[in-house]
Design a protein around this motif. Structure first.
Motif, mmCIF file in Angstrom:
data_model
loop_
_atom_site.group_PDB
_atom_site.id
_atom_site.type_symbol
_atom_site.label_atom_id
_atom_site.label_comp_id
_atom_site.label_asym_id
_atom_site.label_seq_id
_atom_site.Cartn_x
_atom_site.Cartn_y
_atom_site.Cartn_z
ATOM 1 N N ASP A 121 32.520 41.932 50.248
ATOM 2 C CA ASP A 121 32.683 42.030 48.793
ATOM 3 C C ASP A 121 33.203 40.726 48.215
ATOM 4 O OD1 ASP A 121 35.661 42.046 48.796
ATOM 5 O OD2 ASP A 121 35.442 44.041 49.653
ATOM 6 N N MET A 122 33.116 40.662 46.892
ATOM 7 C CA MET A 122 33.647 39.514 46.158
ATOM 8 C C MET A 122 34.664 40.066 45.153
ATOM 9 S SD MET A 122 31.566 37.066 43.619
ATOM 10 C CE MET A 122 31.695 35.338 43.875
ATOM 11 N N GLU A 123 35.853 39.473 45.118
ATOM 12 C CA GLU A 123 36.878 39.960 44.187
ATOM 13 C C GLU A 123 37.243 38.849 43.215
ATOM 14 O OE1 GLU A 123 39.210 43.249 46.942
ATOM 15 O OE2 GLU A 123 39.942 41.198 46.916
ATOM 16 N N ILE A 124 37.346 39.221 41.957
ATOM 17 C CA ILE A 124 37.693 38.243 40.914
ATOM 18 C C ILE A 124 38.900 38.777 40.153
ATOM 19 C CG2 ILE A 124 36.866 37.015 38.860
ATOM 20 C CD1 ILE A 124 33.977 37.702 40.027
ATOM 21 N N GLY A 125 39.915 37.938 40.020
ATOM 22 C CA GLY A 125 41.118 38.342 39.286
ATOM 23 C C GLY A 125 40.820 38.445 37.796
ATOM 24 N N ILE A 126 41.179 39.558 37.198
ATOM 25 C CA ILE A 126 40.948 39.744 35.757
ATOM 26 C C ILE A 126 42.208 40.314 35.103
ATOM 27 C CG2 ILE A 126 38.444 40.081 35.917
ATOM 28 C CD1 ILE A 126 39.010 43.134 35.611
ATOM 29 N N LYS A 127 42.189 40.388 33.783
ATOM 30 C CA LYS A 127 43.294 41.017 33.050
ATOM 31 C C LYS A 127 42.943 42.483 32.805
ATOM 32 C CE LYS A 127 45.033 36.891 30.917
ATOM 33 N NZ LYS A 127 44.293 35.763 30.443
ATOM 34 N N PRO A 128 43.949 43.362 32.685
ATOM 35 C CA PRO A 128 43.648 44.793 32.476
ATOM 36 C C PRO A 128 42.701 45.022 31.304
ATOM 37 C CG PRO A 128 45.988 44.514 32.890
ATOM 38 C CD PRO A 128 45.409 43.129 32.797
ATOM 39 N N LYS A 129 42.835 44.202 30.242
ATOM 40 C CA LYS A 129 42.001 44.436 29.053
ATOM 41 C C LYS A 129 40.522 44.098 29.290
ATOM 42 C CE LYS A 129 43.043 39.981 26.987
ATOM 43 N NZ LYS A 129 43.786 39.217 26.030
ATOM 44 N N GLU A 130 40.238 43.454 30.427
ATOM 45 C CA GLU A 130 38.838 43.149 30.749
ATOM 46 C C GLU A 130 38.117 44.332 31.402
ATOM 47 O OE1 GLU A 130 38.105 39.047 32.342
ATOM 48 O OE2 GLU A 130 40.279 38.880 32.143
ATOM 49 N N ILE A 131 38.888 45.382 31.728
ATOM 50 C CA ILE A 131 38.261 46.609 32.234
ATOM 51 C C ILE A 131 37.660 47.331 31.022
ATOM 52 C CG2 ILE A 131 38.697 48.834 33.386
ATOM 53 C CD1 ILE A 131 41.093 47.541 34.785
#
Lengths: 190, 221
Positions: free
Chosen positions: A87-97
């Motif tokens: 898999d590939m994981e990318i750090g995001i902010k909660p509001k990007e969900i």
């Protein structure tokens, strides 16, 4: 016989508790120590980007991980011990969900834990590595991509603060959770 | 990135050193630190530290003191805790008693852990005015392999501390900087070896420089 059943249940419970804990240790390695198939894929995904390679060992399996920053986001790509893309994981902010997914996730976490705080969010892509690559570089969506959200939250359980890692699908449906084992920090606290 | 971070932190932790007309001392400072986790995020900490001088102007062994302290701490967040404790210091002049209060805040970065410790203590000694100290310490731990410090791995630890001391009408500032190399023996114990540099008396008098070879053992039970 009764003792045997109690002993069996106790061992099963211990194994179950053990399996729900998340403990990983990783060691920095050189790219030459990584299977070629994994190195080639990362090079094609992120040409000219500085990549750091790690070998990660958990309780049940070990894997290779490539870490970098791309467009100011933390990216990690995980491979099996044989170099197969996982898999590939990318750090995001909660509001990007997406709003609806975040609402479902928040409701489940609030129902389960009451008060909680989101410490880290990652979007996880798995499936066909070339489809993931296309999505990552050109934002092309495809059927061959599985999208999930991984959230690390802190909350209180039985009077103690704990960290949980939750996994949800792209619609915010619960898939799994594990307790994160915190490492000893006495030497920088006292 | 990691090398750049370490370099920046060394510069941050390194205070300006004034050697003009100063006194210097070198000694050893072994420490044993035992931490016991209790229910509901309480923990108890026992620490013993022995200070021994090896060189002061010339080579001369001199036992200076032994500190024994016991602290009760309570986590107030996933990365923060408050603590209160008592320290008994035994030296040639006799006994000193110290009350300690502290707040610790941890920040876990992808490549290292940073800790801020704010603390206050009050030292009581017979026929001496109470000494009040207000301290701030910043510490960082860097893994030397991987992104976190795991068993059987080495790490680096840097810290810098600023101690404001008030005794009667006399104020002094002490600055401490330390660098250690450490090894994680098991998930529950760590060993460190390094140098702890301290400078004080530089505001009103001639500065006093002290270098301690630190050997720290941490055990979690």
């Amino acid at each position: 016989m009764k003792r045997f059943v109690i002993l069996f249940l106790a061992i099963s419970l211990a194994i179950n508790v053990f399996s729900q804990q998340k403990f990983e240790s990783e060691v920095r390695i050189q790219r030459m120590e990584v299977p070629d198939i994994a190195v080639n894929l990362v090079d094609s995904m992120l040409p000219g980007t500085k990549i750091r390679w790690y070998k990660e060992a958990g309780y049940s399996k070990s894997s290779f991980e490539a870490k970098t920053k791309y467009n100011a986001k933390k990216v990690s790509i995980e491979f099996s011990e044989q170099g197969i893309f996982e898999d590939m994981e990318i750090g995001i902010k909660p509001k990007e969900i997406p709003v609806n997914s975040l609402k479902r996730i928040s409701e489940l976490l609030a129902d389960t834990h009451g008060r909680f705080s989101i410490e880290k969010v990652q979007v996880q892509y798995s499936g066909d590595p070339h489809a993931v690559l296309n999505h990552f570089l050109h934002e092309k969506t495809g059927k061959d991509i599985v999208k999930k959200f991984e959230l690390v939250i802190s909350t209180k359980m039985d009077g103690s603060y704990v960290l949980f890692e939750y996994l949800f699908d792209e619609n915010g449906t619960f898939l799994g959770k594990s307790v994160i084992v915190l490492k000893m920090t006495d030497n920088i606290e006292y | 990135m990691k090398i750049h971070s370490i370099r920046s932190l060394i510069l941050l932790f390194l205070p300006s050193v004034c050697f003009a007309q100063s006194s210097s001392e070198l000694g050893i400072l072994p420490t044993i630190n035992i931490n016991k986790k209790l229910q509901s995020d309480w923990s108890g900490n026992f620490k013993t530290e022995s200070r021994q001088s090896l060189i002061k102007d010339d080579f001369r062994y001199d036992y200076l003191l032994t500190d024994l302290s016991i602290t009760a701490a309570k986590k107030i967040g996933i990365n923060s805790s408050i603590a209160a404790g008592y320290l008994l210091s035994l030296d040639k002049k006799g006994l000193r008693n110290r009350a300690i209060q502290q707040l610790t805040l941890l920040k876990r970065y992808p490549d290292f852990i940073l800790a801020h410790r704010f603390s206050a203590d009050q030292t009581f000694q017979k026929d001496t005015q109470t000494e009040w100290r207000f301290r701030y310490r910043i510490s960082a731990e860097f893994p030397l392999s991987g992104q976190s410090v795991d068993p059987k791995e080495f790490f680096l630890k840097f810290s810098s501390e600023y101690l404001n001391s008030l005794q009667g009408k006399e104020y002094d500032l002490e600055i401490r900087s330390a660098g250690f190399i450490g090894y994680v023996i098991t998930p529950k114990n760590k060993l460190e070896l390094g140098l702890d540099y301290r400078i004080d008396s530089f505001i009103a008098k001639n500065p006093r420089n002290r270098f301690w070879i630190g050997m720290n053992f941490y055990q979690s039970i």
